[in-house]
Design an enzyme around this catalytic site. Sequence first.
Site, PDB file in Angstrom:
ATOM      1  CG  HIS A  24     -19.417  36.157  59.656  1.00 42.87           C
ATOM      2  ND1 HIS A  24     -18.290  35.486  60.057  1.00 42.87           N
ATOM      3  CD2 HIS A  24     -20.294  36.037  60.683  1.00 42.87           C
ATOM      4  CE1 HIS A  24     -18.464  34.990  61.269  1.00 42.87           C
ATOM      5  NE2 HIS A  24     -19.673  35.314  61.674  1.00 42.87           N
ATOM      6  CE1 TYR A  67     -23.230  32.246  63.374  1.00 48.20           C
ATOM      7  CE2 TYR A  67     -22.937  34.204  62.019  1.00 48.20           C
ATOM      8  CZ  TYR A  67     -22.570  33.427  63.106  1.00 48.20           C
ATOM      9  OH  TYR A  67     -21.535  33.819  63.911  1.00 48.20           O
ATOM     10  CG  HIS A  99     -12.991  28.906  61.934  1.00 46.81           C
ATOM     11  ND1 HIS A  99     -13.816  28.688  63.021  1.00 46.81           N
ATOM     12  CD2 HIS A  99     -13.649  29.793  61.130  1.00 46.81           C
ATOM     13  CE1 HIS A  99     -14.912  29.420  62.893  1.00 46.81           C
ATOM     14  NE2 HIS A  99     -14.842  30.088  61.752  1.00 46.81           N
ATOM     15  CG  PHE A 100     -14.017  27.521  56.636  1.00 47.45           C
ATOM     16  CD1 PHE A 100     -14.055  26.474  55.747  1.00 47.45           C
ATOM     17  CD2 PHE A 100     -13.231  28.624  56.326  1.00 47.45           C
ATOM     18  CE1 PHE A 100     -13.313  26.497  54.581  1.00 47.45           C
ATOM     19  CE2 PHE A 100     -12.484  28.656  55.158  1.00 47.45           C
ATOM     20  CZ  PHE A 100     -12.525  27.586  54.282  1.00 47.45           C
ATOM     21  CG  HIS A 101     -12.583  22.098  56.460  1.00 43.52           C
ATOM     22  ND1 HIS A 101     -11.951  23.149  55.849  1.00 43.52           N
ATOM     23  CD2 HIS A 101     -12.952  21.252  55.460  1.00 43.52           C
ATOM     24  CE1 HIS A 101     -11.922  22.953  54.540  1.00 43.52           C
ATOM     25  NE2 HIS A 101     -12.523  21.809  54.275  1.00 43.52           N
ATOM     26  NE  ARG A 112      -8.054  30.707  53.299  1.00 42.64           N
ATOM     27  CZ  ARG A 112      -9.219  31.362  53.306  1.00 42.64           C
ATOM     28  NH1 ARG A 112      -9.290  32.586  53.792  1.00 42.64           N
ATOM     29  NH2 ARG A 112     -10.309  30.806  52.839  1.00 42.64           N
ATOM     30  NE  ARG A 113      -9.331  31.220  49.292  1.00 39.20           N
ATOM     31  CZ  ARG A 113     -10.178  32.236  49.235  1.00 39.20           C
ATOM     32  NH1 ARG A 113      -9.718  33.461  49.046  1.00 39.20           N
ATOM     33  NH2 ARG A 113     -11.480  32.040  49.358  1.00 39.20           N
TER      34      ARG A 113
END
Length: 561
Positions: free
Chosen positions: A236, A240, A386-388, A449-450
């Site tokens: 996680h 950052y 989300h993470f895109h 996903r995946r």
Amino acid sequence: MSAIVQAQTQVVTDPKGFQLSPGNRRWILWSILLGFAALAFGVFQGFVQGLNYAGISLFTMLPGMKTYYEGLTAHGVLNAFIFTFAEANGWLSLTTARGLGQNLNSKLLALSFIFLLLGTVFAGIPIFAGKASVLYTFYPPLRAHWAFYFGIALAVVSTWIISAAQLLALSAWRKEHKGERIPLMAYVSIMTYIMWDISSLGAAAEDLFLLLPWSLNLLPGSDPLLSRVLFWYTGHQIVYYWLLPAYVSWYICIPRLVGGKLFSDSLARIAFIMFVVLVPVGFHHQYTDPGVGNYYKIAVLFLTFGIAFPSLLTAFSIMYALEIGGRANGGKGILGWFWKLPWSNPAVSAQVLAMIAFLPGGITGIMNASYNMNLLIHNTTFVPGHFHLTLGSAVTLSYFGIAYWLIPYLTGKELVLKGLARWQPWIYFLGILIFARGEISGGILGMPRRTAMAIINYDPLPGWKLAGALTGIGGTIMFIACVLFFLVIFFTLILGKPRETQEDIPFGETYLGAAPSGWQLVLDKLSYWVLLSFILIGLVYGPFLLTHLPPKLTAPPFQGF
């Protein structure tokens, strides 16, 4: 006027100028270019992955590509590891040097670049040979070729070398500037790497002490639960490490580029301190893991909501700077300032659009961290949606914007194809919104996903086809925008005209500067915040490690080669 000068001198040591050494310039540039080269390979695989959700199977047609998971592993490793490591290594080396007013050790910069290049080669060869299709999370009992784990280790060590170069430069600076506050540009850059130094320990321990010797048959088996815990301790916080270099640009450069000012030096430092302290939040990626107790899940639920707070501080600080700049350019009314920002400058438009895309990225992150919501969307396309919006937009778009002034700064050449550069961020922004809309809506409907959706042997649920089509369309637009970016950078490198004058890094000013005395001095006591971070890590992860060490190396490998 004197207050502004005082504040300005705290952003960098010498506002009048700084001469970057040829050695620093060379290795910073090569690091930046290595990152974009990795991104080029990675986004092509991402383009293929996006079409997969639209029902178009291209990965089976690519030369040498054996499986869908080979391409997905390449996409994740090249974009999430190599691209981000290389860009951060180069960009934050530059900001540290400029902030302190002294060059970093060029030998360390060269060593870092060599380690990252070797890491890319060692990890990349087994991936493209079909011997490391373990995805970028590399969960055991899936086992890759030993060279993959060795390459990942080299890449991580390259970041530690940059951190060492930063800290050595800071130590030398403090000897010459006793009693002075650390310049803000250097402070936020160094704190980013301190956060990453602490955060990377989990995955590094997993890689070096569990997975690498296991892949060499030096251990009898693997411990999947312990490995997952160590990975997500880092997994996680790596978000950052992706994001904070963009924050450095947002805090330091964007106010200057738009003609505004940062509100508060101390507020910026507090935001970065919170990222250092609130490291142990990885268990929220393991809400569905049966081997993780409720104590850990509840603890990180609150900590994850807490780590959203420094991003809210950032939103306030940057919006303040943007509004000041827009109003200085003639903006009126509640939102009139927004349209007066210098949108024709791609260095600005790319980063402001990145901020806008990051808003739903942060909101969907909070949704992921919510226990009940996580049970619904875990391992669905909601997660990559989300993470895109974070790595794929806030980070990547910001690096595009930074590159539009950074490449000319490092090469001494004028940017070419400026008209194309002005349109490129908008095209990418449109693509990411469509892509994320497809992924997130599909995830809410249970689309996995995946998964090689283009060749599944079962009927998709209602809504999946529309979500997949949006994913494919958005991904294609993003790919086109990336190609345009690479064209601009490539032709700048080979055809750009020499610049008549060498411009400085665009650094801004603060209304409330760094106080020379008082409580704010504690913000520069870096060791205090590191100690507090380790105390919190001990409280969250200590009980788990005490009950799960030594590792239970009983799981046999699953090896697809």
